[in-house]
Write an enzyme that holds these catalytic residues in place. Structure first.
Site, PDB file in Angstrom:
ATOM      1  N   SER A  30       0.804  -1.228   0.000  1.00  0.00           N
ATOM      2  CA  SER A  30       0.000   0.000   0.000  1.00  0.00           C
ATOM      3  C   SER A  30       0.839   1.281   0.000  1.00  0.00           C
ATOM      4  O   SER A  30       0.290   2.366  -0.102  1.00  0.00           O
ATOM      5  CB  SER A  30      -0.942   0.013   1.197  1.00  0.00           C
ATOM      6  N   ASP A  31       2.148   1.177   0.095  1.00  0.00           N
ATOM      7  CA  ASP A  31       3.008   2.359   0.065  1.00  0.00           C
ATOM      8  C   ASP A  31       3.887   2.367  -1.182  1.00  0.00           C
ATOM      9  O   ASP A  31       4.934   2.994  -1.202  1.00  0.00           O
ATOM     10  CB  ASP A  31       3.861   2.423   1.330  1.00  0.00           C
ATOM     11  N   ALA A  32       3.467   1.697  -2.226  1.00  0.00           N
ATOM     12  CA  ALA A  32       4.273   1.568  -3.444  1.00  0.00           C
ATOM     13  C   ALA A  32       4.009   2.743  -4.382  1.00  0.00           C
ATOM     14  O   ALA A  32       3.435   2.597  -5.442  1.00  0.00           O
ATOM     15  CB  ALA A  32       3.974   0.259  -4.135  1.00  0.00           C
ATOM     16  N   ASN A  36       8.978   5.641  -4.895  1.00  0.00           N
ATOM     17  CA  ASN A  36       9.752   4.522  -4.354  1.00  0.00           C
ATOM     18  C   ASN A  36      10.567   3.803  -5.424  1.00  0.00           C
ATOM     19  O   ASN A  36      11.207   2.801  -5.133  1.00  0.00           O
ATOM     20  CB  ASN A  36       8.830   3.522  -3.666  1.00  0.00           C
TER      21      ASN A  36
END
Length: 75
Positions: A30-32, A36
């Site tokens: 969920s933090d991609a 990044n």
């Protein structure tokens, strides 16, 4: 992905990039976010780049209980 056209190995880096996106989808990463993913400049060449190794990869699955419900994915 057009930046990978300047890669010294464009096909390899495109495959790695798409595999990373698929991997993050499968693990509910969920933090991609796009921030990044990075490019590394090849030493000794002015515009040759390579896809940097993945970093900040984390799964949302440990926090979902039995089944992920309505998880919004960034990519």
């Amino acid at each position: 992905m057009s930046q990978l056209a300047h890669s010294s190995r464009p096909e390899t880096d495109r495959r790695r990039f798409m595999a990373a996106i698929a991997f993050n989808f499968l693990i509910y990463g969920s933090d991609a976010h796009g921030k990044n993913y990075s490019l590394l400049f090849e030493p000794g060449t002015p515009w040759q780049v390579r896809l940097a190794p993945l970093y900040d990869v984390a799964s949302y699955l440990p926090y979902t209980g039995d089944r992920p419900q309505d998880v919004r994915m960034p990519m």
